[in-house]
Design an enzyme around this catalytic site. Sequence first.
Site, short mmCIF file in Angstrom:
data_model
loop_
_atom_site.label_atom_id
_atom_site.label_comp_id
_atom_site.label_asym_id
_atom_site.label_seq_id
_atom_site.Cartn_x
_atom_site.Cartn_y
_atom_site.Cartn_z
N GLN A 1 1.12 -1.28 -2.83
CA GLN A 1 2.17 -1.29 -3.72
C GLN A 1 2.10 -2.48 -4.77
O GLN A 1 1.89 -3.52 -4.27
CB GLN A 1 3.46 -1.39 -2.93
N LYS B 1 8.16 6.95 -0.10
CA LYS B 1 6.97 7.53 -0.08
C LYS B 1 6.73 7.94 1.31
O LYS B 1 5.96 9.01 1.69
CB LYS B 1 5.74 6.61 -0.72
N ASP C 1 -4.01 6.65 -5.79
CA ASP C 1 -3.17 5.95 -7.04
C ASP C 1 -3.79 6.30 -8.20
O ASP C 1 -3.47 6.22 -9.34
CB ASP C 1 -2.79 4.56 -6.83
N1 GUN Z 1 4.25 0.12 -8.68
C1 GUN Z 1 4.76 0.80 -9.62
N2 GUN Z 1 4.36 2.05 -9.97
C2 GUN Z 1 3.31 2.21 -8.63
C3 GUN Z 1 2.46 3.23 -8.45
O1 GUN Z 1 2.66 4.34 -9.10
N3 GUN Z 1 1.38 2.67 -7.51
C4 GUN Z 1 1.57 1.80 -6.91
N4 GUN Z 1 0.66 1.38 -5.85
N5 GUN Z 1 2.31 0.65 -7.22
C5 GUN Z 1 3.22 0.68 -8.19
#
Ligand code: GUN
Length: 293
Positions: A97, A53, A120
């Site tokens: 995350q 990312k 998110d």
């Molecule tokens: N862990 C697994 N998928 C995601 C996501 O889309 N966003 C975040 N912040 N954590 C994750």
Amino acid sequence: MEKIIDGKSISTALRKQLLEKTNLLKAERGITPGLAFIIAGDDPASRVYVKSKGKACDELGFYSVTEHLPADVSEGRLLSLIDEFNANDSIHGILVQLPLPSHIDQQKVIERIDYRKDVDGFHPVNAGRLMIGERCFVPCTPAGIIEMLRHAGVNTEGSNVCVLGRSNIVGKPVANLLMRKEYNATVTVCHSRTRDLKAVTSGADILIAAIGKPDFVKSDFIKDGCVIIDVGINRVADSDSKTGYRITGDVDYKDCFAKCGAITPVPGGVGPMTIAMLMKSTYDSAAGDVYER
Ligand code: GUN
């Protein structure tokens, strides 16, 4: 319709468009999109995700910052870091995350993020607005799924969609999205307690698998011509691979390929789309396209 829905090439095209829009945003309005990542602990998969990312931010010329916290970080420290990013005008998106270490209250953390920076789409304000059809940040994986269906020319109007999995990250939001008047799908959400699962999945025009079980969906689950979206990213042991493992989806790709109408590969399907949609949400946040700035 192309049989393989190529998330990699769709996401590359999206990112190219986004780069042009970002350059305009900078030149015309002096705004550089900014995204803050918070990661706690050393989960290898989470590290890989955050790294990709961050790389996507660099390629688009976004400002990004990653706070890597130890696994034993206190909840208070994590919350005060979020407060700092909430107050920082250079940051338009905050991504914590998941999963977080077990001593931290995940929901409390999510709710501390300013919903106007919640790229998110996990904050209850965004989850609620998604459900009632208002403008909001949409979780990135569901947004990526919609974009893939659109690119593949799949008509959702009146179609039967079966969603496997009821997570807050994928199952629930994608079901809510597809029920919206823009998509008009008839959605059934299945989970571990669903009785006679095959009876439900075999009625689906579109099957979305997000359960985290390697190669779970077989050809006898689907009807002829079904469009399959495979959200799974599962590591399975593989002695032929240099790393000792390989990545596989929730769908047995080989088994389903001949019978389905179209399918997303793993890797190279939903994964790259998720990152592209995160970048789009961060751009939208910076431009004030979701909430006024
Ligand atoms: N862990 C697994 N998928 C995601 C996501 O889309 N966003 C975040 N912040 N954590 C994750």
